[in-house]
Design an enzyme around this catalytic site. Structure first.
Site, PDB file in Angstrom:
ATOM      1  N   THR A 117       0.840  -1.206   0.000  1.00 18.86           N
ATOM      2  CA  THR A 117       0.000   0.000   0.000  1.00 18.86           C
ATOM      3  C   THR A 117       0.873   1.253   0.000  1.00 18.86           C
ATOM      4  OG1 THR A 117      -0.102  -0.094   2.415  1.00 18.86           O
ATOM      5  CG2 THR A 117      -1.902  -1.131   1.223  1.00 18.86           C
TER       6      THR A 117
ATOM      7  N   ALA B 185       5.324   5.608  10.049  1.00 14.37           N
ATOM      8  CA  ALA B 185       4.157   5.219   9.260  1.00 14.37           C
ATOM      9  C   ALA B 185       4.434   5.486   7.789  1.00 14.37           C
ATOM     10  CB  ALA B 185       2.934   6.003   9.719  1.00 14.37           C
ATOM     11  N   LYS B 186       3.684   4.775   6.948  1.00 13.90           N
ATOM     12  CA  LYS B 186       3.886   4.906   5.508  1.00 13.90           C
ATOM     13  C   LYS B 186       3.691   6.332   5.022  1.00 13.90           C
ATOM     14  CE  LYS B 186       3.061   0.233   4.082  1.00 13.90           C
ATOM     15  NZ  LYS B 186       2.102  -0.786   3.729  1.00 13.90           N
ATOM     16  N   ARG B 187       2.817   7.080   5.709  1.00 17.58           N
ATOM     17  CA  ARG B 187       2.524   8.438   5.211  1.00 17.58           C
ATOM     18  C   ARG B 187       3.710   9.394   5.395  1.00 17.58           C
ATOM     19  NH1 ARG B 187      -0.582   7.154   9.359  1.00 17.58           N
ATOM     20  NH2 ARG B 187      -0.075   8.088  11.352  1.00 17.58           N
TER      21      ARG B 187
END
Ligand code: GLU
Length: 285
Positions: free
Chosen positions: A25, A257-259
């Site tokens: 993702t 986190a990925k963000r």
């Protein structure tokens, strides 16, 4: 560490098999690198095998280019894995078969609730993920049958399932024998409306199908292990040993986190940081 390579729950000695199981993702960050390196090194240390599994059941959020990016980042880090790589989206029939077994055992029920229904019924404190209040568990057969034509998820009737399975435990490398308390998460979704399976169901099926002996993953998944243990008991699957590692935190102590884009391995690499420097920073020099 030594005894981990020896007998598996009293059985014959088995080759250690670990895996890294990212969801495509987004691009990998340092936290993923730590997790992947932990699993890889554990296998290496025990003369075992290391697998990579792409957990891409969520077709809305997963993208093939992220899968390519993951393979590229891991190879750049110096990891090697067995082929073929298992991609969950190519094995939906395995999860459907597991769900069918659970249906036959009557430990799952269809759920027609929307997110808004659940939030309203559960009255959870602001920001917390509400536990499912069990609305659809109580539906009569006729209502159920009528509503089945519309979109529905399948939930684990955790009370019933736990009663059927009896007391269970699992082994955590840091904390030892843990009594399973799967009820703490409520009636979790085993098949999402949009996906026909869920993280819990597919990860449990795959770890068993792929012969994973040692699941090395982040501490954030510790609560999930109780559910996986229950699913293993219901489906007659072997229970791996679990190693939950601490999560890396960023400069402000927040979990990575990925963000937070700057943290991606791709970004670090673009800035000229070497894989050696990353491994050194993460304690894998
Ligand atoms: N696919 C999960 C994730 O990326 C990890 C699954 C696991 O290690 O059990 O968070």
């Amino acid at each position: 560490m030594r005894e981990a390579a020896q007998n598996f729950r009293g059985g014959p000695a088995i080759t250690v098999v670990t895996r890294f199981a990212p969801s495509p993702t987004g691009r990998l960050h340092l936290g993923h690198a730590f997790s992947a390196l932990s699993a890889f090194r554990f296998a290496e240390m025990h003369g075992g095998r290391f697998l990579l599994r792409i957990e891409d059941i969520d077709t809305g959020r997963c993208r093939p280019e992220f899968t390519d990016g993951i393979l590229e980042d891991l190879a750049w880090l110096g990891l090697a894995w067995e082929t073929p790589v298992r991609r969950q989206s190519e094995h939906m029939e395995d999860y459907a078969a597991a769900l069918a077994r659970l249906k036959a055992m009557e430990v799952v029920y269809p759920c027609f609730c929307t997110r808004a229904d659940i939030a309203a019924a559960a009255a959870a404190p602001h920001g917390a993920q509400p536990l499912y209040p069990g609305t659809c568990r109580a539906l009569d057969a006729e209502t159920r049958a009528r509503r089945m034509a519309g979109p529905h998820a399948w939930r684990l009737d955790v009370g019933r399932a736990a009663a059927l399975a009896g007391p269970l435990s699992w082994h955590d490398a840091a904390r030892g024998e843990i009594a399973a308390t799967p009820g703490a998460e409520g009636d979790v979704v085993l098949a999402r409306k949009d996906a026909g399976t869920s993280y819990h169901l597919s990860v449990t099926v795959d770890d068993a199908l792929q012969g994973v002996t040692d699941v090395v993953r982040g501490e954030d998944l510790f609560p999930a292990t109780h559910i996986h243990r229950l699913l293993q008991a219901l489906l007659g699957l072997r229970t791996p040993r679990y190693h939950h590692h601490a999560l890396l935190t960023g400069p402000e102590g927040k979990r990575l986190a990925k963000r937070d884009r700057a943290e991606t391995l791709a970004a670090l690499r673009a800035w000229g940081i070497t894989p050696e420097a990353i491994k050194h920073q993460l304690g894998f020099a």
